[in-house]
Motif scaffolding. Sequence first.
Motif, PDB file in Angstrom:
ATOM      1  N   ILE A 286     -19.600 -39.725   0.534  1.00  0.00           N
ATOM      2  CA  ILE A 286     -19.841 -40.943  -0.249  1.00  0.00           C
ATOM      3  C   ILE A 286     -20.572 -41.985   0.594  1.00  0.00           C
ATOM      4  O   ILE A 286     -21.430 -42.721   0.101  1.00  0.00           O
ATOM      5  CB  ILE A 286     -18.505 -41.491  -0.784  1.00  0.00           C
ATOM      6  N   GLY A 287     -20.241 -42.038   1.905  1.00  0.00           N
ATOM      7  CA  GLY A 287     -20.946 -42.973   2.769  1.00  0.00           C
ATOM      8  C   GLY A 287     -22.435 -42.687   2.848  1.00  0.00           C
ATOM      9  O   GLY A 287     -23.267 -43.597   2.814  1.00  0.00           O
ATOM     10  N   VAL A 288     -22.793 -41.416   2.929  1.00  0.00           N
ATOM     11  CA  VAL A 288     -24.207 -41.037   2.972  1.00  0.00           C
ATOM     12  C   VAL A 288     -24.886 -41.351   1.646  1.00  0.00           C
ATOM     13  O   VAL A 288     -26.021 -41.854   1.598  1.00  0.00           O
ATOM     14  CB  VAL A 288     -24.342 -39.542   3.325  1.00  0.00           C
ATOM     15  N   LEU A 289     -24.200 -41.063   0.533  1.00  0.00           N
ATOM     16  CA  LEU A 289     -24.800 -41.315  -0.778  1.00  0.00           C
ATOM     17  C   LEU A 289     -25.001 -42.810  -1.031  1.00  0.00           C
ATOM     18  O   LEU A 289     -25.985 -43.219  -1.661  1.00  0.00           O
ATOM     19  CB  LEU A 289     -23.910 -40.723  -1.868  1.00  0.00           C
ATOM     20  N   ARG A 290     -24.099 -43.637  -0.523  1.00  0.00           N
ATOM     21  CA  ARG A 290     -24.205 -45.071  -0.788  1.00  0.00           C
ATOM     22  C   ARG A 290     -25.191 -45.771   0.137  1.00  0.00           C
ATOM     23  O   ARG A 290     -25.919 -46.664  -0.277  1.00  0.00           O
ATOM     24  CB  ARG A 290     -22.832 -45.723  -0.648  1.00  0.00           C
ATOM     25  N   SER A 291     -25.221 -45.364   1.391  1.00  0.00           N
ATOM     26  CA  SER A 291     -26.070 -46.060   2.363  1.00  0.00           C
ATOM     27  C   SER A 291     -27.358 -45.316   2.673  1.00  0.00           C
ATOM     28  O   SER A 291     -28.221 -45.842   3.365  1.00  0.00           O
ATOM     29  CB  SER A 291     -25.291 -46.263   3.670  1.00  0.00           C
ATOM     30  N   GLN A 292     -27.462 -44.072   2.199  1.00  0.00           N
ATOM     31  CA  GLN A 292     -28.649 -43.259   2.468  1.00  0.00           C
ATOM     32  C   GLN A 292     -28.897 -43.095   3.966  1.00  0.00           C
ATOM     33  O   GLN A 292     -30.035 -43.081   4.424  1.00  0.00           O
ATOM     34  CB  GLN A 292     -29.886 -43.870   1.799  1.00  0.00           C
ATOM     35  N   ARG A 293     -27.797 -42.989   4.735  1.00  0.00           N
ATOM     36  CA  ARG A 293     -27.904 -42.786   6.179  1.00  0.00           C
ATOM     37  C   ARG A 293     -27.202 -41.498   6.556  1.00  0.00           C
ATOM     38  O   ARG A 293     -26.251 -41.079   5.909  1.00  0.00           O
ATOM     39  CB  ARG A 293     -27.273 -43.963   6.941  1.00  0.00           C
ATOM     40  N   HIS A 294     -27.694 -40.894   7.627  1.00  0.00           N
ATOM     41  CA  HIS A 294     -27.098 -39.655   8.107  1.00  0.00           C
ATOM     42  C   HIS A 294     -25.940 -39.981   9.049  1.00  0.00           C
ATOM     43  O   HIS A 294     -26.069 -40.791   9.962  1.00  0.00           O
ATOM     44  CB  HIS A 294     -28.141 -38.802   8.835  1.00  0.00           C
ATOM     45  N   SER A 295     -24.809 -39.352   8.804  1.00  0.00           N
ATOM     46  CA  SER A 295     -23.676 -39.503   9.712  1.00  0.00           C
ATOM     47  C   SER A 295     -23.864 -38.591  10.909  1.00  0.00           C
ATOM     48  O   SER A 295     -24.595 -37.604  10.862  1.00  0.00           O
ATOM     49  CB  SER A 295     -22.371 -39.164   8.981  1.00  0.00           C
ATOM     50  N   SER A 296     -23.174 -38.938  11.995  1.00  0.00           N
ATOM     51  CA  SER A 296     -23.268 -38.103  13.184  1.00  0.00           C
ATOM     52  C   SER A 296     -22.529 -36.794  12.966  1.00  0.00           C
ATOM     53  O   SER A 296     -21.631 -36.686  12.112  1.00  0.00           O
ATOM     54  CB  SER A 296     -22.670 -38.843  14.391  1.00  0.00           C
ATOM     55  N   TRP A 297     -22.905 -35.780  13.745  1.00  0.00           N
ATOM     56  CA  TRP A 297     -22.258 -34.477  13.619  1.00  0.00           C
ATOM     57  C   TRP A 297     -20.778 -34.564  13.959  1.00  0.00           C
ATOM     58  O   TRP A 297     -19.951 -33.865  13.363  1.00  0.00           O
ATOM     59  CB  TRP A 297     -22.949 -33.470  14.534  1.00  0.00           C
ATOM     60  N   GLY A 298     -20.442 -35.425  14.931  1.00  0.00           N
ATOM     61  CA  GLY A 298     -19.041 -35.556  15.302  1.00  0.00           C
ATOM     62  C   GLY A 298     -18.186 -36.042  14.139  1.00  0.00           C
ATOM     63  O   GLY A 298     -17.084 -35.530  13.897  1.00  0.00           O
ATOM     64  N   VAL A 299     -18.691 -37.025  13.382  1.00  0.00           N
ATOM     65  CA  VAL A 299     -17.958 -37.542  12.223  1.00  0.00           C
ATOM     66  C   VAL A 299     -17.830 -36.471  11.151  1.00  0.00           C
ATOM     67  O   VAL A 299     -16.759 -36.278  10.554  1.00  0.00           O
ATOM     68  CB  VAL A 299     -18.667 -38.791  11.668  1.00  0.00           C
ATOM     69  N   LEU A 300     -18.906 -35.746  10.892  1.00  0.00           N
ATOM     70  CA  LEU A 300     -18.872 -34.721   9.852  1.00  0.00           C
ATOM     71  C   LEU A 300     -17.897 -33.600  10.184  1.00  0.00           C
ATOM     72  O   LEU A 300     -17.196 -33.092   9.306  1.00  0.00           O
ATOM     73  CB  LEU A 300     -20.283 -34.149   9.649  1.00  0.00           C
ATOM     74  N   VAL A 301     -17.841 -33.212  11.443  1.00  0.00           N
ATOM     75  CA  VAL A 301     -16.960 -32.116  11.837  1.00  0.00           C
ATOM     76  C   VAL A 301     -15.503 -32.554  11.857  1.00  0.00           C
ATOM     77  O   VAL A 301     -14.608 -31.822  11.431  1.00  0.00           O
ATOM     78  CB  VAL A 301     -17.390 -31.569  13.216  1.00  0.00           C
ATOM     79  N   LEU A 302     -15.253 -33.771  12.346  1.00  0.00           N
ATOM     80  CA  LEU A 302     -13.873 -34.237  12.512  1.00  0.00           C
ATOM     81  C   LEU A 302     -13.252 -34.769  11.225  1.00  0.00           C
ATOM     82  O   LEU A 302     -12.018 -34.794  11.109  1.00  0.00           O
ATOM     83  CB  LEU A 302     -13.827 -35.344  13.563  1.00  0.00           C
ATOM     84  N   ALA A 303     -14.065 -35.196  10.277  1.00  0.00           N
ATOM     85  CA  ALA A 303     -13.529 -35.898   9.114  1.00  0.00           C
ATOM     86  C   ALA A 303     -12.498 -35.087   8.333  1.00  0.00           C
ATOM     87  O   ALA A 303     -11.408 -35.594   8.047  1.00  0.00           O
ATOM     88  CB  ALA A 303     -14.673 -36.345   8.204  1.00  0.00           C
ATOM     89  N   PRO A 304     -12.749 -33.830   7.949  1.00  0.00           N
ATOM     90  CA  PRO A 304     -11.721 -33.093   7.204  1.00  0.00           C
ATOM     91  C   PRO A 304     -10.451 -32.840   8.010  1.00  0.00           C
ATOM     92  O   PRO A 304      -9.344 -32.943   7.477  1.00  0.00           O
ATOM     93  CB  PRO A 304     -12.430 -31.772   6.839  1.00  0.00           C
ATOM     94  N   VAL A 305     -10.605 -32.514   9.301  1.00  0.00           N
ATOM     95  CA  VAL A 305      -9.428 -32.264  10.138  1.00  0.00           C
ATOM     96  C   VAL A 305      -8.623 -33.550  10.318  1.00  0.00           C
ATOM     97  O   VAL A 305      -7.397 -33.558  10.174  1.00  0.00           O
ATOM     98  CB  VAL A 305      -9.858 -31.685  11.497  1.00  0.00           C
ATOM     99  N   GLY A 306      -9.312 -34.642  10.649  1.00  0.00           N
ATOM    100  CA  GLY A 306      -8.615 -35.915  10.789  1.00  0.00           C
ATOM    101  C   GLY A 306      -7.985 -36.370   9.487  1.00  0.00           C
ATOM    102  O   GLY A 306      -6.898 -36.967   9.488  1.00  0.00           O
ATOM    103  N   GLY A 307      -8.651 -36.104   8.355  1.00  0.00           N
ATOM    104  CA  GLY A 307      -8.081 -36.478   7.063  1.00  0.00           C
ATOM    105  C   GLY A 307      -6.797 -35.733   6.768  1.00  0.00           C
ATOM    106  O   GLY A 307      -5.836 -36.314   6.251  1.00  0.00           O
ATOM    107  N   ALA A 308      -6.758 -34.436   7.103  1.00  0.00           N
ATOM    108  CA  ALA A 308      -5.543 -33.660   6.866  1.00  0.00           C
ATOM    109  C   ALA A 308      -4.389 -34.153   7.729  1.00  0.00           C
ATOM    110  O   ALA A 308      -3.248 -34.274   7.268  1.00  0.00           O
ATOM    111  CB  ALA A 308      -5.826 -32.183   7.136  1.00  0.00           C
ATOM    112  N   LEU A 309      -4.676 -34.449   9.004  1.00  0.00           N
ATOM    113  CA  LEU A 309      -3.619 -34.951   9.894  1.00  0.00           C
ATOM    114  C   LEU A 309      -3.170 -36.351   9.477  1.00  0.00           C
ATOM    115  O   LEU A 309      -1.972 -36.677   9.514  1.00  0.00           O
ATOM    116  CB  LEU A 309      -4.125 -34.961  11.335  1.00  0.00           C
ATOM    117  N   ALA A 310      -4.129 -37.200   9.079  1.00  0.00           N
ATOM    118  CA  ALA A 310      -3.770 -38.555   8.646  1.00  0.00           C
ATOM    119  C   ALA A 310      -2.932 -38.519   7.380  1.00  0.00           C
ATOM    120  O   ALA A 310      -2.014 -39.339   7.211  1.00  0.00           O
ATOM    121  CB  ALA A 310      -5.031 -39.386   8.424  1.00  0.00           C
TER     122      ALA A 310
END
Length: 318
Positions: A223-247
């Motif tokens: 959603i962040g990419v769709l709203r801001s039209q910016r590319h997220s870093s690879w670190g954020v993309l890789v960690l986001a699902p894992v961090g979301g599950a732990l959070a």
Amino acid sequence: MIRDDRWMLALVCVCYLTIVYITSRGLIAAPRYRLLEARIRDCRARASVLAGPAAGDSERSASLAALSSRLDDLELGRAVVWRLAQSSWVVAIPLSKLAAAWRVLHSAERRLLRLETPAERASSLQFTRLVLLDSQRAGDTDLAAQLAAHPPDSPQAEALLLAVNELLHQREDSAAELEYEQQRIALWLAMTGLGALLLVGLVLGHTTTMLFGALGGFLSPVIGVLRSQRHSSWGVLVLAPVGGALAATGGLLLVRMLADPRLSVLGTVFLDSSWNSPDQPVAMATALLFGFSGTLFSRLALTATGQIAAPPDPPPHQ
């Protein structure tokens, strides 16, 4: 049913670990390696052009021969990448070796600058000046003025050109190595987080919570990419699902603690629809929100910390 959920969680973790590996090698390192190959071919073409004027100069010929040998080592890629037999798809490119290969290539490009003809050196000087003028760093404009102050065929211009290119290459290599280090940290955290997810899922059985948290973690950068039209870093993309599950797992536990009647920070609706009942719609929606928003988890953790650290109420006076 619980056993099936745990097997499903294990399968999801294994699949995501495979995705992490493919991301690291095929999507992060492989494009950088393709660019490296293109620069090596360009460097070899420049060396071939310079070999013509060097036919009668033994010193220049020896320098070009040593340079070609070094480029051969890089082009073979034995120290950078290994491939499947008869396959053109890169399956393993260590980021640390890729960074070292770029440093070697930049060193070879600076050696070529020493062997350029006066006309080529004038072109290199002009290109370097344009790069410096386009830079936002303090002092680069002064360097561009110093390059323009000397004739292209003067020893001062050659020495300054080599020094400026070494500075630019050092900046590029340092920035790339810092990016690679951040990517390696993110990949290590992702793999460690997957192990923690599997362990917590097998012990506690909160498979539903983790899956909805991972879904929220995946949706957040999308959603962040769709709203801001910016590319997220690879670190954020890789960690986001894992961090979301732990959070999500930790967040539901915090919700249950804050909804306890002895604290009464949250309403009673969360008492029966959080940690003890992860399959309830309210609990699943809460897990999705925790996975989507990392700030929600941090704020709730700060609230829980404040409640625990708060001094007890004084006894009433009789």
